[in-house]
Design a protein around this motif. Structure first.
Motif, short mmCIF file in Angstrom:
data_model
loop_
_atom_site.label_atom_id
_atom_site.label_comp_id
_atom_site.label_asym_id
_atom_site.label_seq_id
_atom_site.Cartn_x
_atom_site.Cartn_y
_atom_site.Cartn_z
N TYR A 1 0.72 -1.06 0.11
CA TYR A 1 -0.05 -0.13 0.22
C TYR A 1 0.97 1.20 -0.06
N VAL B 1 -7.17 2.86 1.47
CA VAL B 1 -7.24 1.45 0.90
C VAL B 1 -8.46 1.37 0.18
N GLU B 2 -8.69 0.91 -1.14
CA GLU B 2 -10.04 0.83 -1.75
C GLU B 2 -10.50 -0.54 -1.58
N LEU C 1 -12.16 -3.92 -2.76
CA LEU C 1 -12.05 -4.68 -3.82
C LEU C 1 -12.98 -5.91 -3.30
N ASP D 1 -14.32 -8.76 -3.86
CA ASP D 1 -13.58 -10.13 -3.62
C ASP D 1 -12.35 -10.30 -3.34
N VAL E 1 -7.42 -8.97 1.11
CA VAL E 1 -6.76 -7.97 2.35
C VAL E 1 -7.53 -6.65 2.26
N PRO F 1 -10.78 -5.58 2.02
CA PRO F 1 -11.93 -5.63 2.83
C PRO F 1 -11.80 -5.44 4.13
N GLU G 1 3.58 3.73 -11.58
CA GLU G 1 3.25 2.80 -10.56
C GLU G 1 1.95 2.15 -10.96
N ARG G 2 1.76 0.93 -10.94
CA ARG G 2 0.68 0.04 -11.40
C ARG G 2 -0.02 -0.69 -10.11
N PHE G 3 -0.95 -0.40 -9.84
CA PHE G 3 -1.59 -0.97 -8.61
C PHE G 3 -2.32 -2.34 -8.88
N PRO H 1 -4.21 -5.55 -11.56
CA PRO H 1 -4.28 -6.13 -13.02
C PRO H 1 -5.28 -5.64 -13.71
N THR H 2 -6.45 -5.21 -13.32
CA THR H 2 -7.18 -4.88 -14.11
C THR H 2 -7.36 -3.42 -14.74
N ARG I 1 -8.40 -15.72 2.74
CA ARG I 1 -9.05 -16.69 1.61
C ARG I 1 -7.91 -17.62 1.27
N TYR J 1 0.57 -14.97 -3.01
CA TYR J 1 -0.66 -15.62 -3.25
C TYR J 1 -0.77 -15.84 -4.65
N ASP K 1 -4.70 -13.88 -12.94
CA ASP K 1 -4.44 -12.56 -13.86
C ASP K 1 -2.83 -12.45 -14.08
N THR L 1 5.92 -7.95 -5.84
CA THR L 1 4.65 -7.50 -5.33
C THR L 1 3.68 -8.38 -4.83
C1 LIG Z 1 3.42 -0.65 -5.29
C2 LIG Z 1 1.90 -0.76 -4.65
C3 LIG Z 1 1.01 0.12 -4.18
C4 LIG Z 1 -0.40 -0.01 -4.02
N1 LIG Z 1 -1.02 1.11 -3.13
C5 LIG Z 1 -2.47 0.85 -3.05
C6 LIG Z 1 -2.82 1.93 -2.38
O1 LIG Z 1 -2.36 2.88 -1.77
N2 LIG Z 1 -4.35 1.59 -2.14
C7 LIG Z 1 -4.92 0.66 -2.61
O2 LIG Z 1 -6.13 0.92 -2.33
N3 LIG Z 1 -4.34 -0.23 -3.22
C8 LIG Z 1 -2.82 -0.33 -3.49
N4 LIG Z 1 -2.17 -1.53 -4.22
C9 LIG Z 1 -3.09 -2.38 -4.32
C10 LIG Z 1 -3.12 -3.49 -3.35
O3 LIG Z 1 -1.64 -3.96 -3.18
C11 LIG Z 1 -3.75 -4.72 -3.52
O4 LIG Z 1 -3.67 -5.25 -4.70
C12 LIG Z 1 -5.14 -4.30 -3.49
O5 LIG Z 1 -6.01 -3.90 -1.97
C13 LIG Z 1 -6.24 -5.85 -3.75
O6 LIG Z 1 -5.87 -6.63 -2.63
P1 LIG Z 1 -6.81 -7.55 -2.14
O7 LIG Z 1 -6.21 -8.78 -1.27
O8 LIG Z 1 -8.06 -6.88 -1.59
O9 LIG Z 1 -7.59 -8.32 -3.49
P2 LIG Z 1 -7.15 -9.73 -3.96
O10 LIG Z 1 -7.61 -10.72 -3.32
O11 LIG Z 1 -5.64 -9.69 -4.42
O12 LIG Z 1 -7.69 -9.76 -5.41
C14 LIG Z 1 -9.12 -9.78 -5.36
C15 LIG Z 1 -9.56 -9.62 -7.03
O13 LIG Z 1 -9.44 -8.01 -7.48
C16 LIG Z 1 -8.39 -8.11 -8.58
N5 LIG Z 1 -7.72 -7.06 -8.25
C17 LIG Z 1 -6.37 -6.98 -7.49
N6 LIG Z 1 -6.09 -5.71 -7.32
C18 LIG Z 1 -6.86 -4.79 -8.11
C19 LIG Z 1 -6.65 -3.55 -8.19
N7 LIG Z 1 -5.75 -2.66 -7.77
N8 LIG Z 1 -7.92 -3.07 -9.09
C20 LIG Z 1 -8.81 -3.71 -9.52
N9 LIG Z 1 -8.67 -5.21 -9.34
C21 LIG Z 1 -7.82 -5.77 -8.79
C22 LIG Z 1 -7.74 -9.48 -8.50
O14 LIG Z 1 -7.30 -9.62 -9.83
C23 LIG Z 1 -8.79 -10.34 -7.88
O15 LIG Z 1 -9.63 -10.75 -9.01
C24 LIG Z 1 -1.01 -1.15 -4.26
C25 LIG Z 1 -0.19 -2.22 -5.00
C26 LIG Z 1 1.18 -2.06 -5.55
C27 LIG Z 1 1.65 -2.96 -6.06
#
Ligand SMILES: Cc1cc2nc3c(=O)[nH]c(=O)nc-3n(C[C@H](O)[C@H](O)[C@H](O)COP(=O)(O)OP(=O)(O)OC[C@H]3O[C@@H](n4cnc5c(N)ncnc54)[C@H](O)[C@@H]3O)c2cc1C
Lengths: 249, 201
Positions: free
Chosen positions: A62, A77-78, A80, A82, A85, A87, A242-244, A246-247, B11, B26, B30, B82
């Motif tokens: 993050y 944090v936004e 997502l 499904d 982390v 939620p 910086e790419r956050f 996949p979508t 999860r 994890y 994708d 990452t």
């Molecule tokens: C360098 C870096 C900095 C980041 N900074 C932030 C930040 O400041 N705030 C923030 O909210 N997030 C940030 N992210 C994204 C964060 O690390 C997580 O990937 C994100 O919170 C999703 O995690 P999750 O466990 O909830 O979802 P996961 O369980 O990992 O994924 C759930 C589903 O959502 C999809 N998904 C994953 N990431 C995204 C996304 N970003 N957009 C749309 N769909 C996605 C996955 O493909 C999967 O289908 C950053 C990522 C990187 C690499």
């Protein structure tokens, strides 16, 4: 390695959750008080680690939303739906909980005063987070570097840090433009479409002024924006991304 | 002792074999992207690949010459710093052994360099012995520029930033020199199984 010894290991530490701020319906900021924070530069991120009762762990990165000068650490944090982390961080975490993290990480997607400008910041959705740190740093050091932020969000309700950005835009050096891609309020004067070449051409400094550019957001958004900037004649070496996730966005 | 995160269940992906997922990673379906800047778009006519540095004689290949080299198909797991890992990814490429065949060198290190100025450093022994490729196809399709096309290094046993995208050459060296991410805080070697993400890990 000598450098590693000098900088020390990035060890995990437990930070107290001081405050939670609802930014939008899907986005929450977490104000933290890490016991041994070595300081950071605007644009860096941390790794967060969650541990379940049976020892199962999940880690994610993050961006740091707060400026180096702020005296606390803030993440934004936004959620997502499904996600594993996000939620938890956006819904479950409460003040007084402890959050395990380590950082700061990353040294390239960083802006500090000494790097100069003019500065073009382009945000897609929650990609605004590290750019906020840069803007706050800019304000804290009273920088005279001219900055433009182009921020793409789905609707005005989804604009993170909205009031704060409006206040910042009052500074002479800071120009903030929004584009709302799905829904625009009545009488909306800003842009109402996805960022494209024409829009970037309108908002950005001419390539001849060699702006330093930071683009952050979902992968598809960053890809499209960075490509369009290169097509417009901006130097690839002056565009940091910086790419956050996949979508596409 | 690791503290418990109150209320966190996690999860667990029951389909992923835990012995294939390094610590802190994890599994994702994708193919996320990590790059420091814009994606370069090099025309194949302008593309070449070089072996240079501490070698008896530098070598270069044009795209057609490179594609005429023997290539291999492989299925492997990849691990990005990452945190995502992707299992059973399918690649086609020329092995670095093929590219180095007959090269006489006393070098122990390599800097892989790419379009866009990206570099990464590796010990030479990590690139030989059937452990590294210059890949030009993913899932039987030409490699997307976004994912490093026309060709990228593929070193699956190290974190994926070592698999330099848009790779154009290998510089063989007597001394190790940190590459791009390695100077920005990322680990010099990057073994996912030892969770070597950052300096000092
Ligand atoms: C360098 C870096 C900095 C980041 N900074 C932030 C930040 O400041 N705030 C923030 O909210 N997030 C940030 N992210 C994204 C964060 O690390 C997580 O990937 C994100 O919170 C999703 O995690 P999750 O466990 O909830 O979802 P996961 O369980 O990992 O994924 C759930 C589903 O959502 C999809 N998904 C994953 N990431 C995204 C996304 N970003 N957009 C749309 N769909 C996605 C996955 O493909 C999967 O289908 C950053 C990522 C990187 C690499």
């Amino acid at each position: 390695m000598a450098r590693a010894a000098l900088l020390g290991r990035l060890t995990w530490q437990l930070a107290n959750v001081v405050e939670l701020v609802e930014e939008t319906a899907r986005v929450r900021s977490i104000v933290l008080d890490p016991p041994a924070w070595p300081g950071h530069r605007a644009g860096q991120h941390v790794d967060v680690r969650l541990t379940a009762e049976d020892g199962y762990q999940a880690q994610r990165s993050y961006s740091i939303a707060s400026a180096p000068e702020d005296g606390y650490l803030m993440l934004t944090v936004e959620r997502l739906e499904d996600g594993e982390v996000s939620p938890y961080l956006a819904d479950e975490l409460r003040p007084g909980d402890e959050l395990e993290l380590r950082g700061p990480v990353g040294g390239y997607f960083v802006w500090e005063e000494s790097l100069g400008g003019p500065l073009l910041l382009v945000a897609g959705g929650s990609g605004v987070v590290p750019l906020r740190a840069m803007l706050c740093h800019h304000r804290a050091v009273e920088s005279i570097v001219p900055v433009r932020l182009l921020y793409s969000a789905r609707s005005l309700e989804e604009v993170v840090y909205r009031d704060e950005l409006m206040r910042m835009a009052a500074a002479d050096q800071i120009d903030i433009r929004f584009t709302l891609t799905r829904e625009q309020p009545e009488g909306w004067q800003g842009y109402g479409r996805r960022i494209d070449r024409e829009l970037l051409d309108e908002v950005s400094w001419p390539p001849g002024e060699h702006p330093l550019v930071y683009v952050c957001g979902p992968t598809g958004f960053v890809e499209a924006t960075a490509n369009a900037l290169v097509e417009l004649g901006h130097e690839p070496a002056r565009i940091r991304t910086e790419r956050f996730g996949p979508t596409g966005g | 002792m690791t503290p418990i995160s109150r209320g966190f269940r996690g999860r667990r992906d029951a389909s992923a074999d835990p012995s294939r997922v390094p610590p802190g990673q994890y599994v994702t379906g994708d193919f996320p992207v990590l790059s420091a800047g814009p994606t370069p778009h090099t025309q194949l006519a302008d593309w070449s690949f070089a072996i240079q540095g501490e070698v008896d004689e530098p070598r270069t290949w044009t795209w057609d010459e490179f594609r005429a080299l023997p290539s291999e198909n492989l299925t492997t797991d990849i691990h990005c710093v990452t945190k995502w890992s992707k299992l059973d990814t399918v690649w086609t490429g020329a092995s670095v052994d093929t590219l180095l065949d007959g090269v006489d060198t006393s070098a122990e290190y390599v800097t892989a360099w790419s379009d866009g100025g990206y570099t990464t450093n590796l010990p030479l022994e990590d690139l030989t012995g059937g452990r590294a490729w210059v890949a030009f196809a993913y899932d039987d399709e030409p490699l997307d520029p976004e994912h490093g096309g026309p060709a990228r290094l593929l070193v699956p046993h190290l974190y994926f930033w070592k698999s330099a995208k848009w790779v154009r050459g290998l510089e063989l060296k007597l001394e190790d020199e940190p590459g791009f991410w390695e100077t920005y805080g990322y680990h010099n070697y990057g073994d996912p199984w030892r969770e070597q993400r950052y300096w000092g890990d």
